[in-house]
Write a protein that holds these residues in place. Structure first.
Motif, PDB file in Angstrom:
ATOM      1  N   GLY A  49     102.483  92.208  28.193  1.00  0.00           N
ATOM      2  CA  GLY A  49     101.456  92.535  27.191  1.00  0.00           C
ATOM      3  C   GLY A  49     101.835  93.769  26.387  1.00  0.00           C
ATOM      4  N   PHE A  52     104.510  92.917  23.961  1.00  0.00           N
ATOM      5  CA  PHE A  52     103.959  92.118  22.862  1.00  0.00           C
ATOM      6  C   PHE A  52     103.289  93.052  21.857  1.00  0.00           C
ATOM      7  N   LYS A  70     102.476  81.361  36.190  1.00  0.00           N
ATOM      8  CA  LYS A  70     101.651  80.248  36.675  1.00  0.00           C
ATOM      9  C   LYS A  70     102.356  79.495  37.793  1.00  0.00           C
ATOM     10  N   GLY A  98      87.504  78.629  22.298  1.00  0.00           N
ATOM     11  CA  GLY A  98      88.406  79.318  21.367  1.00  0.00           C
ATOM     12  C   GLY A  98      89.509  80.093  22.062  1.00  0.00           C
ATOM     13  N   HIS A 101      93.681  81.480  27.181  1.00  0.00           N
ATOM     14  CA  HIS A 101      94.271  82.256  28.285  1.00  0.00           C
ATOM     15  C   HIS A 101      93.668  81.791  29.616  1.00  0.00           C
ATOM     16  N   ILE A 103      95.507  82.549  32.957  1.00  0.00           N
ATOM     17  CA  ILE A 103      96.171  83.078  34.155  1.00  0.00           C
ATOM     18  C   ILE A 103      95.181  83.871  35.017  1.00  0.00           C
ATOM     19  N   GLY A 104      94.453  84.785  34.375  1.00  0.00           N
ATOM     20  CA  GLY A 104      93.472  85.582  35.121  1.00  0.00           C
ATOM     21  C   GLY A 104      92.360  84.712  35.678  1.00  0.00           C
ATOM     22  N   LEU A 107      93.505  82.914  38.674  1.00  0.00           N
ATOM     23  CA  LEU A 107      93.594  83.837  39.815  1.00  0.00           C
ATOM     24  C   LEU A 107      92.201  84.044  40.426  1.00  0.00           C
ATOM     25  N   SER A 146      85.421  83.652  31.509  1.00  0.00           N
ATOM     26  CA  SER A 146      86.579  84.502  31.253  1.00  0.00           C
ATOM     27  C   SER A 146      86.878  84.514  29.757  1.00  0.00           C
ATOM     28  N   LEU A 148      89.815  86.579  27.002  1.00  0.00           N
ATOM     29  CA  LEU A 148      90.929  87.526  26.858  1.00  0.00           C
ATOM     30  C   LEU A 148      91.091  88.041  25.438  1.00  0.00           C
ATOM     31  N   LEU A 149      90.291  87.505  24.528  1.00  0.00           N
ATOM     32  CA  LEU A 149      90.426  87.916  23.128  1.00  0.00           C
ATOM     33  C   LEU A 149      89.131  88.582  22.678  1.00  0.00           C
ATOM     34  N   MET A 175      78.598  85.645  35.886  1.00  0.00           N
ATOM     35  CA  MET A 175      79.549  86.753  35.994  1.00  0.00           C
ATOM     36  C   MET A 175      80.620  86.612  34.922  1.00  0.00           C
ATOM     37  N   GLY A 177      84.339  88.325  32.937  1.00  0.00           N
ATOM     38  CA  GLY A 177      85.527  89.157  33.103  1.00  0.00           C
ATOM     39  C   GLY A 177      86.612  88.753  32.135  1.00  0.00           C
ATOM     40  N   THR A 197      88.729  92.910  38.405  1.00  0.00           N
ATOM     41  CA  THR A 197      89.816  92.274  39.153  1.00  0.00           C
ATOM     42  C   THR A 197      89.352  90.986  39.835  1.00  0.00           C
TER      43      THR A 197
HETATM   44  C1  B12 Z   1     100.072  85.553  28.565  1.00  0.00           C
HETATM   45  C2  B12 Z   1      99.345  85.849  27.266  1.00  0.00           C
HETATM   46  C3  B12 Z   1      99.206  84.799  26.357  1.00  0.00           C
HETATM   47  C4  B12 Z   1      99.626  83.351  26.679  1.00  0.00           C
HETATM   48  C5  B12 Z   1      98.529  82.734  27.582  1.00  0.00           C
HETATM   49  C6  B12 Z   1      99.096  81.719  28.541  1.00  0.00           C
HETATM   50  C7  B12 Z   1      98.075  81.307  29.576  1.00  0.00           C
HETATM   51  N1  B12 Z   1      98.246  80.112  30.054  1.00  0.00           N
HETATM   52  O1  B12 Z   1      97.158  82.036  29.928  1.00  0.00           O
HETATM   53  C8  B12 Z   1      99.673  82.714  25.228  1.00  0.00           C
HETATM   54  C9  B12 Z   1     101.092  82.798  24.692  1.00  0.00           C
HETATM   55  C10 B12 Z   1      99.184  81.267  25.129  1.00  0.00           C
HETATM   56  C11 B12 Z   1      98.815  83.699  24.441  1.00  0.00           C
HETATM   57  C12 B12 Z   1      98.298  83.375  23.220  1.00  0.00           C
HETATM   58  C13 B12 Z   1      97.636  84.276  22.405  1.00  0.00           C
HETATM   59  N2  B12 Z   1      97.427  85.598  22.670  1.00  0.00           N
HETATM   60 CO1  B12 Z   1      97.734  86.393  24.427  1.00  0.00          CO
HETATM   61  N3  B12 Z   1      98.232  87.463  25.876  1.00  0.00           N
HETATM   62  C14 B12 Z   1      98.834  87.165  26.997  1.00  0.00           C
HETATM   63  C15 B12 Z   1      99.008  88.464  27.832  1.00  0.00           C
HETATM   64  C16 B12 Z   1     100.442  88.959  27.628  1.00  0.00           C
HETATM   65  C17 B12 Z   1      98.775  88.395  29.328  1.00  0.00           C
HETATM   66  C18 B12 Z   1      97.410  87.847  29.744  1.00  0.00           C
HETATM   67  C19 B12 Z   1      97.449  87.621  31.228  1.00  0.00           C
HETATM   68  O2  B12 Z   1      97.682  86.509  31.681  1.00  0.00           O
HETATM   69  N4  B12 Z   1      97.285  88.709  32.033  1.00  0.00           N
HETATM   70  C20 B12 Z   1      97.400  88.654  33.494  1.00  0.00           C
HETATM   71  C21 B12 Z   1      96.056  88.276  34.111  1.00  0.00           C
HETATM   72  C22 B12 Z   1      96.204  88.246  35.634  1.00  0.00           C
HETATM   73  O3  B12 Z   1      95.117  89.265  33.758  1.00  0.00           O
HETATM   74  P1  B12 Z   1      93.697  88.929  33.090  1.00  0.00           P
HETATM   75  O4  B12 Z   1      93.739  87.662  32.347  1.00  0.00           O
HETATM   76  O5  B12 Z   1      93.186  90.151  32.403  1.00  0.00           O
HETATM   77  O6  B12 Z   1      92.758  88.641  34.363  1.00  0.00           O
HETATM   78  C23 B12 Z   1      92.385  89.608  35.317  1.00  0.00           C
HETATM   79  C24 B12 Z   1      91.068  90.323  35.000  1.00  0.00           C
HETATM   80  O7  B12 Z   1      90.821  90.452  33.612  1.00  0.00           O
HETATM   81  C25 B12 Z   1      90.038  89.523  35.738  1.00  0.00           C
HETATM   82  N5  B12 Z   1      89.403  88.352  35.108  1.00  0.00           N
HETATM   83  C26 B12 Z   1      89.891  87.453  34.238  1.00  0.00           C
HETATM   84  N6  B12 Z   1      88.998  86.503  33.985  1.00  0.00           N
HETATM   85  C27 B12 Z   1      87.901  86.770  34.715  1.00  0.00           C
HETATM   86  C28 B12 Z   1      86.671  86.123  34.821  1.00  0.00           C
HETATM   87  C29 B12 Z   1      85.691  86.646  35.665  1.00  0.00           C
HETATM   88  C30 B12 Z   1      84.386  85.939  35.796  1.00  0.00           C
HETATM   89  C31 B12 Z   1      85.934  87.852  36.373  1.00  0.00           C
HETATM   90  C32 B12 Z   1      84.867  88.426  37.227  1.00  0.00           C
HETATM   91  C33 B12 Z   1      87.169  88.508  36.269  1.00  0.00           C
HETATM   92  C34 B12 Z   1      88.138  87.971  35.446  1.00  0.00           C
HETATM   93  O8  B12 Z   1      90.713  89.082  36.890  1.00  0.00           O
HETATM   94  C35 B12 Z   1      92.093  88.837  36.599  1.00  0.00           C
HETATM   95  C36 B12 Z   1      92.918  89.238  37.775  1.00  0.00           C
HETATM   96  O9  B12 Z   1      92.809  90.577  38.120  1.00  0.00           O
HETATM   97  C37 B12 Z   1      97.946  89.401  27.160  1.00  0.00           C
HETATM   98  C38 B12 Z   1      98.207  90.900  27.285  1.00  0.00           C
HETATM   99  C39 B12 Z   1      97.350  91.583  28.316  1.00  0.00           C
HETATM  100  N7  B12 Z   1      97.776  92.761  28.691  1.00  0.00           N
HETATM  101  O10 B12 Z   1      96.311  91.102  28.737  1.00  0.00           O
HETATM  102  C40 B12 Z   1      97.949  88.872  25.726  1.00  0.00           C
HETATM  103  C41 B12 Z   1      96.716  89.058  24.847  1.00  0.00           C
HETATM  104  C42 B12 Z   1      95.437  88.784  25.610  1.00  0.00           C
HETATM  105  N8  B12 Z   1      96.912  88.017  23.826  1.00  0.00           N
HETATM  106  C43 B12 Z   1      96.608  88.410  22.638  1.00  0.00           C
HETATM  107  C44 B12 Z   1      96.727  87.622  21.463  1.00  0.00           C
HETATM  108  C45 B12 Z   1      96.467  88.321  20.152  1.00  0.00           C
HETATM  109  C46 B12 Z   1      97.060  86.249  21.524  1.00  0.00           C
HETATM  110  C47 B12 Z   1      97.162  85.260  20.351  1.00  0.00           C
HETATM  111  C48 B12 Z   1      96.076  85.383  19.272  1.00  0.00           C
HETATM  112  C49 B12 Z   1      98.591  85.432  19.774  1.00  0.00           C
HETATM  113  C50 B12 Z   1      98.908  84.645  18.531  1.00  0.00           C
HETATM  114  N9  B12 Z   1      99.179  85.400  17.499  1.00  0.00           N
HETATM  115  O11 B12 Z   1      98.891  83.441  18.529  1.00  0.00           O
HETATM  116  C51 B12 Z   1      97.109  83.887  21.076  1.00  0.00           C
HETATM  117  C52 B12 Z   1      95.656  83.341  21.197  1.00  0.00           C
HETATM  118  C53 B12 Z   1      95.600  81.936  21.717  1.00  0.00           C
HETATM  119  C54 B12 Z   1      94.181  81.554  22.106  1.00  0.00           C
HETATM  120  N10 B12 Z   1      93.454  80.894  21.213  1.00  0.00           N
HETATM  121  O12 B12 Z   1      93.734  81.865  23.183  1.00  0.00           O
HETATM  122  C55 B12 Z   1      96.081  89.846  22.628  1.00  0.00           C
HETATM  123  C56 B12 Z   1      94.563  89.911  22.475  1.00  0.00           C
HETATM  124  C57 B12 Z   1      94.138  91.049  21.587  1.00  0.00           C
HETATM  125  C58 B12 Z   1      92.673  91.126  21.468  1.00  0.00           C
HETATM  126  N11 B12 Z   1      92.175  92.315  21.666  1.00  0.00           N
HETATM  127  O13 B12 Z   1      91.966  90.179  21.214  1.00  0.00           O
HETATM  128  C59 B12 Z   1      96.638  90.395  23.987  1.00  0.00           C
HETATM  129  C60 B12 Z   1      95.774  91.508  24.639  1.00  0.00           C
HETATM  130  C61 B12 Z   1      98.058  90.935  23.672  1.00  0.00           C
HETATM  131  C62 B12 Z   1      98.036  92.172  22.801  1.00  0.00           C
HETATM  132  N12 B12 Z   1      98.138  93.338  23.380  1.00  0.00           N
HETATM  133  O14 B12 Z   1      97.938  92.097  21.608  1.00  0.00           O
HETATM  134  N13 B12 Z   1      98.668  84.886  25.094  1.00  0.00           N
END
Ligand code: B12
Length: 211
Positions: A49, A52, A70, A98, A101, A103-104, A107, A146, A148-149, A175, A177, A197
């Motif tokens: 991230g 990126f 994955k 919309g 994402h 992966i989280g 998990l 969940s 992520l955007l 809930m 996240g 988390t």
């Molecule tokens: C991998 C990734 C992708 C992959 C996703 C693949 C997949 N199958 O998931 C792909 C390449 C498809 C992708 C696409 C895009 N992405 Co993206 N992506 C990422 C990245 C690098 C990692 C996300 C991730 O998997 N993290 C690891 C997991 C384990 O963490 P997590 O999801 O946060 O989950 C944890 C917690 O949040 C929590 N959690 C998650 N869900 C839930 C739900 C509940 C109920 C609870 C309690 C907790 C919880 O628990 C998890 C484990 O601890 C992030 C960067 C980042 N640092 O987050 C950008 C990021 C999210 N992406 C971003 C962007 C901009 C995009 C795109 C728009 C890019 C583009 N120009 O096309 C597209 C959007 C596509 C769409 N419509 O969704 C931006 C979002 C910016 C913003 N503020 O909105 C980020 C932050 C990158 C950045 N720094 O710019 N992406």
């Protein structure tokens, strides 16, 4: 001994074969799945991230890293699963409309299963209507959203509004996240709980069914 730094590197470089091989080796050596996830896999995705953000990585690199992450998670999933005890409650989970994402979310889903919950995973890009249908069909006690955007976060609010419209809000705990979501945001949209988390999500779900 499996060199777990290679797991970090493989996810960072999007090398799914090495990620799977190191994960299998670690499993064979009885490594703790949560240690692999929290110490090596999640930090690797955080670094992806960061790269990126500063334009060292582009979407193709994100996709490769996501595939490696994955694949390794799938191998660990059975180890996170519960021992077949009576489920604590039923959770419907999904990434909001919309947003692709997952992966989280995956998990959190695996951790909830491991924590004794029955989980119905609707995948990504889930409309409020789909959440409602699944809650009704499976008589869910909790719905987990969940996002992520920043542009899809408001869809969490829309989903909660739709639950109210469908007279389901009193029957189901919500809930939320995902990386951009905060406790303040969760409170502001009327969610019942937020966790940063996946492990926290399990404790939160336990609290929500007890309350
Ligand atoms: C991998 C990734 C992708 C992959 C996703 C693949 C997949 N199958 O998931 C792909 C390449 C498809 C992708 C696409 C895009 N992405 Co993206 N992506 C990422 C990245 C690098 C990692 C996300 C991730 O998997 N993290 C690891 C997991 C384990 O963490 P997590 O999801 O946060 O989950 C944890 C917690 O949040 C929590 N959690 C998650 N869900 C839930 C739900 C509940 C109920 C609870 C309690 C907790 C919880 O628990 C998890 C484990 O601890 C992030 C960067 C980042 N640092 O987050 C950008 C990021 C999210 N992406 C971003 C962007 C901009 C995009 C795109 C728009 C890019 C583009 N120009 O096309 C597209 C959007 C596509 C769409 N419509 O969704 C931006 C979002 C910016 C913003 N503020 O909105 C980020 C932050 C990158 C950045 N720094 O710019 N992406």
């Amino acid at each position: 001994m499996a060199d777990l730094n290679k797991l970090f590197d493989a996810i960072l470089k999007g090398d799914n074969k090495t990620a799977a091989a190191v994960t299998k080796e670690a499993i064979a050596e009885n490594a703790q799945p949560m240690e692999l996830i929290t110490k090596y896999m999640i930090p690797a995705m955080s670094e992806v991230g960061r790269r990126f953000e500063c334009e060292e990585y582009y979407v193709p690199e994100l996709l490769l890293s996501a595939r490696a992450m994955k694949g390794a998670l799938e191998l660990l999933r059975p180890l996170l699963a519960a021992s077949g005890a009576q489920p604590l409650a039923r959770v419907v989970i999904g990434t909001v409309k919309g947003d692709l994402h997952d992966i989280g979310k995956n998990l959190v889903s695996s951790m909830l299963e491991g924590g004794g919950f029955e989980v119905v995973d609707l995948g990504t890009d889930v409309t409020p209507d789909k959440f409602i249908q699944a809650i009704q069909e499976h008589k869910a006690n909790i719905v987990a959203l969940s996002a992520l955007l920043t542009v899809t976060m408001p869809m969490m609010k829309s989903t909660i509004e739709a639950l109210k419209q469908a007279s389901l809000r009193d029957r189901v705990k919500v809930m939320v996240g995902g990386a951009p979501v905060t406790r303040e945001y969760a409170n502001s949209i009327g969610a019942d709980g937020y966790s940063e988390t996946a492990t926290g999500a399990v404790n939160l779900a336990r609290q929500l069914v007890a309350s």
